[in-house]
Motif scaffolding. Structure first.
Motif, short mmCIF file in Angstrom:
data_model
loop_
_atom_site.label_atom_id
_atom_site.label_comp_id
_atom_site.label_asym_id
_atom_site.label_seq_id
_atom_site.Cartn_x
_atom_site.Cartn_y
_atom_site.Cartn_z
N THR A 156 0.84 -1.20 0.00
CA THR A 156 0.00 0.00 0.00
C THR A 156 0.88 1.25 0.00
O THR A 156 2.07 1.21 0.31
CB THR A 156 -0.92 0.04 1.24
OG1 THR A 156 -0.10 0.10 2.41
CG2 THR A 156 -1.82 -1.19 1.29
N ASP A 157 0.27 2.40 -0.33
CA ASP A 157 0.98 3.68 -0.28
C ASP A 157 1.43 3.97 1.15
O ASP A 157 2.53 4.49 1.37
CB ASP A 157 0.09 4.81 -0.79
CG ASP A 157 -0.14 4.74 -2.29
OD1 ASP A 157 0.66 4.08 -2.99
OD2 ASP A 157 -1.12 5.35 -2.76
N GLU A 158 0.59 3.61 2.12
CA GLU A 158 0.93 3.82 3.52
C GLU A 158 2.19 3.03 3.90
O GLU A 158 3.07 3.53 4.61
CB GLU A 158 -0.25 3.41 4.40
CG GLU A 158 -0.05 3.65 5.87
CD GLU A 158 -1.22 3.17 6.72
OE1 GLU A 158 -1.23 3.52 7.91
OE2 GLU A 158 -2.10 2.44 6.22
N PHE A 159 2.29 1.79 3.41
CA PHE A 159 3.46 0.95 3.66
C PHE A 159 4.71 1.60 3.07
O PHE A 159 5.73 1.74 3.75
CB PHE A 159 3.23 -0.44 3.07
CG PHE A 159 4.38 -1.39 3.25
CD1 PHE A 159 4.55 -2.08 4.43
CD2 PHE A 159 5.30 -1.59 2.23
CE1 PHE A 159 5.61 -2.96 4.61
CE2 PHE A 159 6.36 -2.46 2.40
CZ PHE A 159 6.51 -3.15 3.59
N SER A 160 4.63 2.01 1.81
CA SER A 160 5.78 2.64 1.15
C SER A 160 6.21 3.91 1.87
O SER A 160 7.41 4.15 2.06
CB SER A 160 5.43 2.96 -0.31
OG SER A 160 5.15 1.77 -1.01
N GLU B 7 14.71 3.57 -3.40
CA GLU B 7 13.86 2.41 -3.67
C GLU B 7 13.66 1.58 -2.41
O GLU B 7 14.51 1.55 -1.53
CB GLU B 7 14.50 1.52 -4.74
CG GLU B 7 14.54 2.16 -6.11
CD GLU B 7 14.96 1.14 -7.16
OE1 GLU B 7 14.51 -0.03 -7.08
OE2 GLU B 7 15.72 1.51 -8.05
N ILE B 8 12.53 0.89 -2.38
CA ILE B 8 12.28 -0.05 -1.28
C ILE B 8 12.79 -1.41 -1.72
O ILE B 8 12.37 -1.96 -2.74
CB ILE B 8 10.79 -0.09 -0.91
CG1 ILE B 8 10.36 1.27 -0.40
CG2 ILE B 8 10.53 -1.18 0.12
CD1 ILE B 8 8.88 1.41 -0.13
N VAL B 9 13.72 -1.93 -0.94
CA VAL B 9 14.38 -3.20 -1.24
C VAL B 9 13.97 -4.20 -0.16
O VAL B 9 13.90 -3.85 1.02
CB VAL B 9 15.91 -3.02 -1.25
CG1 VAL B 9 16.62 -4.33 -1.51
CG2 VAL B 9 16.32 -1.97 -2.26
N VAL B 10 13.71 -5.43 -0.57
CA VAL B 10 13.36 -6.47 0.40
C VAL B 10 14.49 -7.50 0.47
O VAL B 10 15.05 -7.88 -0.55
CB VAL B 10 12.00 -7.15 0.07
CG1 VAL B 10 12.04 -7.88 -1.25
CG2 VAL B 10 11.57 -8.08 1.17
N GLN B 11 14.83 -7.88 1.69
CA GLN B 11 15.83 -8.91 1.93
C GLN B 11 15.17 -10.00 2.77
O GLN B 11 14.36 -9.71 3.64
CB GLN B 11 17.01 -8.33 2.70
CG GLN B 11 17.71 -7.19 1.98
CD GLN B 11 18.75 -6.55 2.88
OE1 GLN B 11 19.57 -7.24 3.47
NE2 GLN B 11 18.70 -5.24 2.99
N GLU B 12 15.54 -11.25 2.50
CA GLU B 12 15.02 -12.38 3.27
C GLU B 12 16.18 -13.22 3.76
O GLU B 12 17.18 -13.37 3.07
CB GLU B 12 14.14 -13.28 2.39
CG GLU B 12 12.87 -12.69 1.92
CD GLU B 12 12.05 -13.68 1.11
OE1 GLU B 12 10.86 -13.43 0.95
OE2 GLU B 12 12.61 -14.70 0.62
N GLN B 13 16.00 -13.78 4.94
CA GLN B 13 16.97 -14.74 5.48
C GLN B 13 16.25 -15.63 6.49
O GLN B 13 15.11 -15.35 6.86
CB GLN B 13 18.17 -14.02 6.09
CG GLN B 13 17.84 -13.14 7.27
CD GLN B 13 19.05 -12.35 7.76
OE1 GLN B 13 19.92 -11.98 6.98
NE2 GLN B 13 19.11 -12.11 9.07
#
Length: 180
Positions: free
Chosen positions: A75-79, A115-121
């Motif tokens: 969502t825009d709120e999340f960003s 930019e919004i970057v996602v990382q997973e571990q």
């Protein structure tokens, strides 16, 4: 894990050669059941229920500590929140709808270079998400659901092709989410 245990674990995968779970999951499974159970048993968390059985065979829940606002991914709120606070740590919980297995991935959404970057571990990014992860593990154990480790989740399943992933299909793709 020795070789024989792989054979025992791979038992549900032949069903991919004879059918599909989509119709049953989309029409007969309550997508809120695990979000409600987790919210009832674990306090001070926010749950974004991302469960969608179109390409998934699992309940997908994004969980954050409650000191963060309750916002939905995408969502825009999340960003706006990520841009303002620069990051958000949480965990993705995948609970298979077809077998008594789960996977937990720790996730970090971060604002980097515009930019919004996602990382997973597979390890927590911070102490609070680690505590939530332990509570989730206990709850799943109490419901006789086994959380699978990285090595097994990344194991390639031979002779299986999915709608979105034709090659290199892993145990994670078969039990949880089809993907590119």
């Amino acid at each position: 894990m020795h070789q024989d245990s792989h054979v025992q674990f791979l038992w549900p995968f032949p069903i991919y050669h004879h059918g599909d779970f989509g119709h049953v999951l989309l029409n007969y499974v309550n997508v809120h059941v695990w979000a409600k159970k987790i919210a009832h048993h674990i306090k001070n968390i926010n749950i974004d229920n991302l469960t969608d059985f179109n390409y998934s065979k699992c309940f997908t829940l994004y969980i954050t500590p409650s000191f963060h606002p309750k916002i939905e991914i995408g969502t825009d709120e999340f960003s706006s929140y990520i841009r303002k606070c620069t990051y958000l740590n949480g965990l993705m919980v995948y609970i298979s709808a077809i077998a008594p297995f789960a996977a937990i991935k720790y996730v970090k959404y971060e604002y980097i270079d515009g930019e919004i970057v996602v990382q997973e571990q597979y390890q927590p990014y911070d102490e609070k998400t680690g505590e939530i992860g332990k509570d989730i593990l206990k709850l799943l154990e109490d419901h006789r659901i086994k959380v699978l480790g990285r090595k097994l989740l990344e194991t390639v399943v031979p002779n299986v092709s999915l709608e979105l992933r034709k090659k290199e299909v892993t145990v994670f793709h078969c039990l949880f989410e089809d993907g590119y």
